[in-house]
Structure formats: C-alpha cells, structure tokens
Motif scaffolding. Sequence first.
Motif, PDB file in Angstrom:
ATOM      1  N   ALA A 221      -1.559  10.509 -17.676  1.00 46.11           N
ATOM      2  CA  ALA A 221      -2.033   9.380 -16.986  1.00 46.11           C
ATOM      3  C   ALA A 221      -2.741   9.804 -15.812  1.00 46.11           C
ATOM      4  CB  ALA A 221      -0.716   8.490 -16.817  1.00 46.11           C
ATOM      5  N   LYS A 222      -3.093  11.196 -15.463  1.00 42.65           N
ATOM      6  CA  LYS A 222      -3.810  11.762 -14.588  1.00 42.65           C
ATOM      7  C   LYS A 222      -3.144  11.586 -13.039  1.00 42.65           C
ATOM      8  CE  LYS A 222      -7.128  12.033 -17.589  1.00 42.65           C
ATOM      9  NZ  LYS A 222      -7.408  13.446 -18.043  1.00 42.65           N
TER      10      LYS A 222
ATOM     11  N   GLU B 168       5.239  -0.744  -7.971  1.00 42.97           N
ATOM     12  CA  GLU B 168       3.576  -1.207  -7.443  1.00 42.97           C
ATOM     13  C   GLU B 168       3.615  -1.794  -6.017  1.00 42.97           C
ATOM     14  OE1 GLU B 168       0.728  -1.702  -9.929  1.00 42.97           O
ATOM     15  OE2 GLU B 168       1.862   0.068 -10.009  1.00 42.97           O
ATOM     16  N   LEU B 169       4.686  -2.468  -5.466  1.00 42.44           N
ATOM     17  CA  LEU B 169       4.748  -3.049  -4.010  1.00 42.44           C
ATOM     18  C   LEU B 169       4.947  -2.106  -3.073  1.00 42.44           C
ATOM     19  CD1 LEU B 169       4.979  -5.370  -2.324  1.00 42.44           C
ATOM     20  CD2 LEU B 169       7.488  -5.358  -2.641  1.00 42.44           C
ATOM     21  N   VAL B 170       5.494  -1.054  -3.301  1.00 44.87           N
ATOM     22  CA  VAL B 170       5.859   0.182  -2.540  1.00 44.87           C
ATOM     23  C   VAL B 170       4.600   1.262  -2.346  1.00 44.87           C
ATOM     24  CG1 VAL B 170       7.201   2.430  -1.937  1.00 44.87           C
ATOM     25  CG2 VAL B 170       8.367   0.166  -3.023  1.00 44.87           C
ATOM     26  N   ALA B 171       3.935   1.433  -3.641  1.00 42.30           N
ATOM     27  CA  ALA B 171       2.713   2.062  -3.591  1.00 42.30           C
ATOM     28  C   ALA B 171       1.600   1.464  -2.725  1.00 42.30           C
ATOM     29  CB  ALA B 171       2.338   2.144  -5.122  1.00 42.30           C
ATOM     30  N   LYS B 172       1.661  -0.023  -2.813  1.00 40.65           N
ATOM     31  CA  LYS B 172       0.448  -0.583  -2.225  1.00 40.65           C
ATOM     32  C   LYS B 172       0.778  -0.633  -0.692  1.00 40.65           C
ATOM     33  CE  LYS B 172      -1.764  -5.064  -2.001  1.00 40.65           C
ATOM     34  NZ  LYS B 172      -1.575  -6.628  -2.576  1.00 40.65           N
TER      35      LYS B 172
ATOM     36  N   LEU C  16      -0.535   4.725  -1.302  1.00 34.38           N
ATOM     37  CA  LEU C  16      -0.473   5.784  -2.000  1.00 34.38           C
ATOM     38  C   LEU C  16      -1.838   6.032  -2.790  1.00 34.38           C
ATOM     39  CD1 LEU C  16       2.920   6.076  -3.618  1.00 34.38           C
ATOM     40  CD2 LEU C  16       2.251   6.971  -1.560  1.00 34.38           C
ATOM     41  N   ALA C  17      -2.354   7.197  -2.590  1.00 33.49           N
ATOM     42  CA  ALA C  17      -3.487   7.435  -3.608  1.00 33.49           C
ATOM     43  C   ALA C  17      -3.186   7.279  -4.995  1.00 33.49           C
ATOM     44  CB  ALA C  17      -4.098   8.819  -3.286  1.00 33.49           C
ATOM     45  N   PHE C  18      -4.266   7.194  -5.964  1.00 32.21           N
ATOM     46  CA  PHE C  18      -3.954   6.924  -7.404  1.00 32.21           C
ATOM     47  C   PHE C  18      -2.970   7.965  -7.891  1.00 32.21           C
ATOM     48  CE2 PHE C  18      -4.569   7.802 -11.973  1.00 32.21           C
ATOM     49  CZ  PHE C  18      -4.492   6.660 -12.288  1.00 32.21           C
ATOM     50  N   PRO C  19      -3.134   9.423  -7.715  1.00 30.67           N
ATOM     51  CA  PRO C  19      -2.302  10.384  -8.235  1.00 30.67           C
ATOM     52  C   PRO C  19      -0.890  10.157  -7.959  1.00 30.67           C
ATOM     53  CG  PRO C  19      -4.240  11.602  -7.439  1.00 30.67           C
ATOM     54  CD  PRO C  19      -4.406  10.004  -7.047  1.00 30.67           C
ATOM     55  N   GLU C  20      -0.698  10.069  -6.582  1.00 30.72           N
ATOM     56  CA  GLU C  20       0.690   9.710  -6.292  1.00 30.72           C
ATOM     57  C   GLU C  20       1.426   8.582  -6.637  1.00 30.72           C
ATOM     58  OE1 GLU C  20      -1.943  11.014  -4.024  1.00 30.72           O
ATOM     59  OE2 GLU C  20      -0.975  12.976  -4.642  1.00 30.72           O
ATOM     60  N   HIS C  21       0.422   7.407  -6.755  1.00 30.83           N
ATOM     61  CA  HIS C  21       1.056   6.050  -7.068  1.00 30.83           C
ATOM     62  C   HIS C  21       1.365   6.291  -8.667  1.00 30.83           C
ATOM     63  CE1 HIS C  21      -0.196   1.454  -7.933  1.00 30.83           C
ATOM     64  NE2 HIS C  21       0.923   1.966  -8.293  1.00 30.83           N
ATOM     65  N   CYS C  22       0.741   6.909  -9.664  1.00 28.05           N
ATOM     66  CA  CYS C  22       0.856   7.253 -10.776  1.00 28.05           C
ATOM     67  C   CYS C  22       2.296   7.776 -10.907  1.00 28.05           C
ATOM     68  CB  CYS C  22      -0.193   7.993 -11.500  1.00 28.05           C
ATOM     69  SG  CYS C  22      -0.091   8.425 -13.168  1.00 28.05           S
ATOM     70  N   LEU C  23       2.442   8.979 -10.242  1.00 35.24           N
ATOM     71  CA  LEU C  23       3.701   9.753 -10.210  1.00 35.24           C
ATOM     72  C   LEU C  23       4.933   9.032  -9.862  1.00 35.24           C
ATOM     73  CD1 LEU C  23       5.411  12.539 -10.240  1.00 35.24           C
ATOM     74  CD2 LEU C  23       4.479  12.980  -8.051  1.00 35.24           C
TER      75      LEU C  23
ATOM     76  N   ILE D 217      -1.701   1.573 -18.946  1.00 37.99           N
ATOM     77  CA  ILE D 217      -2.195   0.886 -17.839  1.00 37.99           C
ATOM     78  C   ILE D 217      -2.813   1.882 -16.770  1.00 37.99           C
ATOM     79  CG2 ILE D 217      -1.143  -0.236 -15.833  1.00 37.99           C
ATOM     80  CD1 ILE D 217       0.868  -1.392 -17.496  1.00 37.99           C
ATOM     81  N   PHE D 218      -2.327   2.975 -16.557  1.00 38.23           N
ATOM     82  CA  PHE D 218      -2.604   4.089 -15.668  1.00 38.23           C
ATOM     83  C   PHE D 218      -3.875   4.649 -15.746  1.00 38.23           C
ATOM     84  CE2 PHE D 218       1.225   3.006 -13.276  1.00 38.23           C
ATOM     85  CZ  PHE D 218       0.783   3.245 -12.028  1.00 38.23           C
ATOM     86  N   LEU D 219      -4.108   4.975 -17.395  1.00 40.24           N
ATOM     87  CA  LEU D 219      -5.299   5.634 -17.577  1.00 40.24           C
ATOM     88  C   LEU D 219      -6.600   4.523 -17.570  1.00 40.24           C
ATOM     89  CD1 LEU D 219      -4.424   7.644 -21.009  1.00 40.24           C
ATOM     90  CD2 LEU D 219      -5.386   8.491 -18.833  1.00 40.24           C
ATOM     91  N   ARG D 220      -6.225   2.976 -17.831  1.00 39.33           N
ATOM     92  CA  ARG D 220      -7.262   1.951 -17.661  1.00 39.33           C
ATOM     93  C   ARG D 220      -7.649   2.127 -16.172  1.00 39.33           C
ATOM     94  NH1 ARG D 220      -4.365  -2.105 -19.066  1.00 39.33           N
ATOM     95  NH2 ARG D 220      -4.428  -1.369 -21.440  1.00 39.33           N
ATOM     96  N   ARG D 221      -6.599   2.179 -15.563  1.00 35.68           N
ATOM     97  CA  ARG D 221      -6.987   2.128 -13.774  1.00 35.68           C
ATOM     98  C   ARG D 221      -7.690   3.257 -13.569  1.00 35.68           C
ATOM     99  NH1 ARG D 221      -1.220   0.600 -11.149  1.00 35.68           N
ATOM    100  NH2 ARG D 221      -1.117  -1.575 -11.992  1.00 35.68           N
TER     101      ARG D 221
END
Length: 329
Positions: free
Chosen positions: A127-128, A247-251, A255-262, A310-314
Amino acid sequence: MLKNRVAKTVSLFTHSTSLLLAAIIVGSIVGLMSPKMGSVAGNYIDPTILALVVLLLFEVPIKGIFKGGANIRFISLAWILNFMVIPLIGFGIASLFLSGKPLFYTGLVIYFMAPCTDWYLGFTRLAKGNVELGATLLPINMISQLVLFPVYLLAFNTVIEYKIDLSVLMDWFIQPLIAAAVLRFCLHRFIDRILPLCSALIPLVLMLLVGQIFAANINELAAHLSIVPLLLFAIFVFFIVTFAVGELVAKVAKLAFPEHCLLTFTTGARNAPLMLGLTTVAMPDQPLIYATITIGMLIEFPHLTALKAIFLRRYKASESAPSLVNREA
C-alpha cells in the motif's frame, strides 16, 4: 531484501482466508467422523504450537530494525494506540456483544488486544507505506504484547474461573525465543534464503494447528454454532471502529501518507497466531476460546485487503494531483 520478503509473505497471507476455512472444514470433518482421530490430533497440538512460536520469533528481523528508530513521535503514537486505546475498544465491543458468554468474550478480548508482528508489514509495503519504520515496530510490538498478555487477561476480567501458570507461560516463550535466537545465529549466513521458507511455513503450521484444534473439539463447538454470526458482527464492528480511530489520529497528528498508511495497518492487523499459541498454554482445554480467536482471522484478511485498496487509491490520487495542477498551469 526486506521489501521482497514482505511482498512474498503477504502474497501467501492474502490466500490464508481460504486456507483457514479449509483447515476448519477438514478438521471438523475428521473430528465428526472419527472422534478417536480427533483425539489423536489433539495430542499433537503442543508440538505444533512450539513450532509456530519459534517460526514467528525467528522471522522478527534483527538487523535493520532501527532504521526508523529516530521517529520517536510515531513509535509512541503507535504504541499508545496499539496497547492502550485499541485494547480498551476491544474490551468495550466484547462486553457489548458477548458479556453473557464468558468463553467467547475472553476469546474476543484476546484476539483484539495484540497487534500483528508479521503480515501487516507486507500489506504496508503493497500500500506504499513506510516499511522501514514498520520494521522498527516489530520487536516493540512482540515484546509489549508478551509482557502485557497476562495483564490484559486480569484487567479485562477474563480469567475469573481460570488460573494462569505464569511460569509455564514464560517457559513456552523463553524456550522458543532461545531456539529462534540460536537458529538465527547459526544460520546467519543463509538468512536471506531461509526467511522466505520461514514465511511460507508460518501459514501452513498455523493451518495445521487450526485443523488440530477443530478436529479435537468439534463436537463441543457444534453445540455453540448459533454464536458465530454474533462473533463475526462484533469483529466487523471492531475493525470499522479501529479504522475510524486511526483515521482521526492520523489527521490530528498530521501524518504524511507513508506513516498514515503504516499506522492503519499496524492498528488494523491482529496477532492471532501468537495469541492462539499463548492461549492454549495459558488456558488449556478451552476450545471455545481458541475457536473465537481463529474466527477473527476469517474477517481480518479481507479487511486488510480492503485497506490496501483504499490506500493504493489514495496514493494514486496524490500522485496524479501534481500533474493535474501542472496541466492547469
């Protein structure tokens, strides 16, 4: 090497739902048709557990796990979510749906309380997400859940009728840990060749364990089939709630996308194999608890696959956004 290995690992585990179902079906048929054979299968559960735990510990990387260690902010955030917030969410959901069924309640709490230490990294890679930082979480998650396992059981009121022999539990962890460490030391020159084999063996040994458990206990489990839909719904709710919290915590944490994904995958994946092994040691002869932990995996793999999509789409949307801006300019 790490990227290739986790990609191969996740390719195995994405097919594990069907393998798990096959193990449950075959084990159940064996137990129903021949209780004697089911009893024999049950006699070999302990060696299978030991093999599974050794493989899980052997797979945890020693070199390269500190590459993301400087990101204390993310590691602290992930730890708080994995070992404080999510166990409380799991306790609340298990209490809401199955407070009147103590064995199933206990199985749910155990399943919910431990973050994954293996295949979440593969999904993060696909998912990158940030794989190197994810590798840093592996030993942290492993050590934390082993230490906190008896604490959660007592804190969440799961063991009133059960007496955990902590010395036996530690023996079952220390011995595999020593074995895994010795094997890694002795085979370090061939580690790149052996790790893919280890990754391939883990789902197979897990399926063997599940088949043995169902073969030995299907007659008792059959009397409680009406609970299964409620279990599945409770697990589904858990995954939805934890995803929303992530999702709430990442927002909020920006967090940048790679860390949000992780963060999403480390909080979304559960460590059912290790918890199943520890539980059979800590709570012997409790097939309903074991079955509950196993059932959780039936929803987990489709859930992780959906998160990957979901994350690949993002990711694709974020990659195409700059090019659209350039065209307009």
